[in-house]
Every structure is written in structure tokens, then in C-alpha cells.
Motif scaffolding. Sequence first.
Motif, mmCIF file in Angstrom:
data_model
loop_
_atom_site.group_PDB
_atom_site.id
_atom_site.type_symbol
_atom_site.label_atom_id
_atom_site.label_comp_id
_atom_site.label_asym_id
_atom_site.label_seq_id
_atom_site.Cartn_x
_atom_site.Cartn_y
_atom_site.Cartn_z
ATOM 1 N N LYS A 30 0.802 -1.215 0.000
ATOM 2 C CA LYS A 30 0.000 0.000 0.000
ATOM 3 C C LYS A 30 0.843 1.277 0.000
ATOM 4 C CE LYS A 30 -3.555 0.304 2.657
ATOM 5 N NZ LYS A 30 -4.485 0.275 3.785
ATOM 6 N N ASN A 31 1.927 1.303 0.736
ATOM 7 C CA ASN A 31 2.652 2.560 0.965
ATOM 8 C C ASN A 31 4.007 2.650 0.279
ATOM 9 O OD1 ASN A 31 0.492 3.246 2.581
ATOM 10 N ND2 ASN A 31 1.496 2.542 4.443
ATOM 11 N N LYS A 32 4.531 1.539 -0.208
ATOM 12 C CA LYS A 32 5.853 1.581 -0.840
ATOM 13 C C LYS A 32 5.807 1.107 -2.286
ATOM 14 C CE LYS A 32 8.121 1.380 3.446
ATOM 15 N NZ LYS A 32 9.062 1.371 4.312
ATOM 16 N N GLN A 33 4.608 1.107 -2.857
ATOM 17 C CA GLN A 33 4.388 0.768 -4.264
ATOM 18 C C GLN A 33 4.991 -0.584 -4.667
ATOM 19 O OE1 GLN A 33 5.051 4.037 -3.293
ATOM 20 N NE2 GLN A 33 2.864 4.362 -3.543
ATOM 21 N N ARG A 34 4.924 -1.560 -3.778
ATOM 22 C CA ARG A 34 5.364 -2.915 -4.115
ATOM 23 C C ARG A 34 4.188 -3.619 -4.800
ATOM 24 N NH1 ARG A 34 9.174 -0.334 -2.334
ATOM 25 N NH2 ARG A 34 10.867 -1.190 -1.100
ATOM 26 N N TYR A 35 3.892 -3.140 -6.012
ATOM 27 C CA TYR A 35 2.713 -3.557 -6.759
ATOM 28 C C TYR A 35 2.715 -5.050 -7.070
ATOM 29 C CZ TYR A 35 -1.085 -3.031 -10.138
ATOM 30 O OH TYR A 35 -2.277 -3.136 -10.807
ATOM 31 N N PHE A 36 3.905 -5.638 -7.204
ATOM 32 C CA PHE A 36 3.995 -7.066 -7.518
ATOM 33 C C PHE A 36 3.343 -7.935 -6.450
ATOM 34 C CE2 PHE A 36 7.617 -6.362 -4.791
ATOM 35 C CZ PHE A 36 7.684 -7.528 -4.025
ATOM 36 N N LEU A 37 3.154 -7.401 -5.232
ATOM 37 C CA LEU A 37 2.562 -8.190 -4.149
ATOM 38 C C LEU A 37 1.085 -8.516 -4.399
ATOM 39 C CD1 LEU A 37 4.281 -6.558 -1.056
ATOM 40 C CD2 LEU A 37 4.562 -8.902 -1.869
ATOM 41 N N ARG A 38 0.458 -7.837 -5.350
ATOM 42 C CA ARG A 38 -0.929 -8.177 -5.668
ATOM 43 C C ARG A 38 -1.023 -9.623 -6.118
ATOM 44 N NH1 ARG A 38 1.189 -6.345 -10.199
ATOM 45 N NH2 ARG A 38 0.377 -6.946 -12.211
ATOM 46 N N GLY A 39 0.012 -10.098 -6.805
ATOM 47 C CA GLY A 39 0.047 -11.487 -7.251
ATOM 48 C C GLY A 39 0.243 -12.471 -6.106
ATOM 49 N N VAL A 40 0.850 -12.016 -5.025
ATOM 50 C CA VAL A 40 1.015 -12.857 -3.837
ATOM 51 C C VAL A 40 -0.289 -12.914 -3.053
ATOM 52 C CG1 VAL A 40 2.253 -13.077 -1.628
ATOM 53 C CG2 VAL A 40 3.486 -12.329 -3.695
ATOM 54 N N PHE A 41 -0.965 -11.765 -2.915
ATOM 55 C CA PHE A 41 -2.206 -11.701 -2.140
ATOM 56 C C PHE A 41 -3.407 -12.315 -2.865
ATOM 57 C CE2 PHE A 41 -0.310 -7.649 -0.194
ATOM 58 C CZ PHE A 41 0.169 -8.334 0.908
ATOM 59 N N ALA A 42 -3.426 -12.234 -4.189
ATOM 60 C CA ALA A 42 -4.605 -12.642 -4.970
ATOM 61 C C ALA A 42 -5.073 -14.074 -4.682
ATOM 62 C CB ALA A 42 -4.353 -12.443 -6.460
#
Length: 189
Positions: A30-42
Motif C-alpha cells: 500500500k505505501n511503498k508501491q510494491r505492486y507485484f505483491l498483488r500477485g502474492v495476495f490474490a
Amino acid sequence: MELPLLANQLSVSSCGIYGKELARAVLAFKNKQRYFLRGVFAPYLAAVINASCVPQPGQLTTLIVPVPSSLKAVGQRGYSPVLSILEQGMRSGLYSRQLVCRSVLHYRVRSAFGGAQKLKSGSARRGGGEHFIAERAKVPGQPIILIDDVLTTGSTLRHAAMACHKAGYDVTLAVALALTKPPNQEPEQ
């Protein structure tokens, strides 16, 4: 969580307790723009949603409705965390066919530029009136599942559920990526 307008309880499920690695990962996303984590959370979010979804009669689909981020947060991040996780799950085919992701909730103009919920006191989160508006349900009683990132006091989900109920939806469940422990319990480090 009690919803006075609905005169019943709203069940809330989560992927985990907000602490340790999960808290660090959510904050990085959310705060450090680690956008790739969406694939981990999904996959985790999809598993909880699929397991919690009640089959509907006939061809009626259940809408997965993300709780929107404020315009200020989207401007700072460049994306809406909850929506991006849900879209990743949809693209990856992680949801059953009876589930459709749709953004039917929107912030009211006076609330759209509000600050982060974590900076507000519990009474400030609970008060303040209606934060959201929902698009009118095309099918009266359309079942929906509300999705949020972190459940702290339940105020955001309560306001979202009440707006959806007023718009003609049947709010069947809420799911949060992470759930904070009650204040009387020690937080995990």
C-alpha cells in the motif's frame, strides 16, 4: 459486526491477522508501491472469497465489490490496492464462475479526499455520516461480497454495507485481507 440499518450481523472473514509478515507485506504493497505483491495476495483472497460464497439459485451471480480507496490515496499510490488484487485474481482465473468483480461503491464527494483511516480516532471513524454511495442494483437483492484490505474498527465496512443495502443489494458477507486484533490484545511485532 452489527449493522443497525440492516438489523442483523454481517459476517466478516479474513486471510489472516494483521501482524508480523502480513502487516509488513500489506504496508509495503500500500505505501511503498510494491505492486507485484498483488500477485502474492490474490490467491489467498480468492480462496477465502470462494470458500465463503453461498451458491445462488438460478443464474444469479454474486458481485465481489471492492471498498474504494480515497482519491487522495489513489493519487499517492497510483492504484487502488483492493481492486488491483481482485483484478489480478480475475485475470488468473482464481474465482468461480458465479463471482463477478464490479466497482459499485464510490466515495461521496465530501469524503473522497479524506485522509487515511488509521490516522482517525475510533469515534471519528464511526461518526461522520455516510461516506459512500452505491450504484443502484440492476437486480433487486443482487448478492454482493464486500472486500477491504485491513479491518480495524469495522466502520468502513459498516458504511459500505449500509450504502449497498440502500441501493438494493443483499450484502451477504465481507472479506478483509487482514484483520487487526482487538485493542485488549497485544499486537504482534
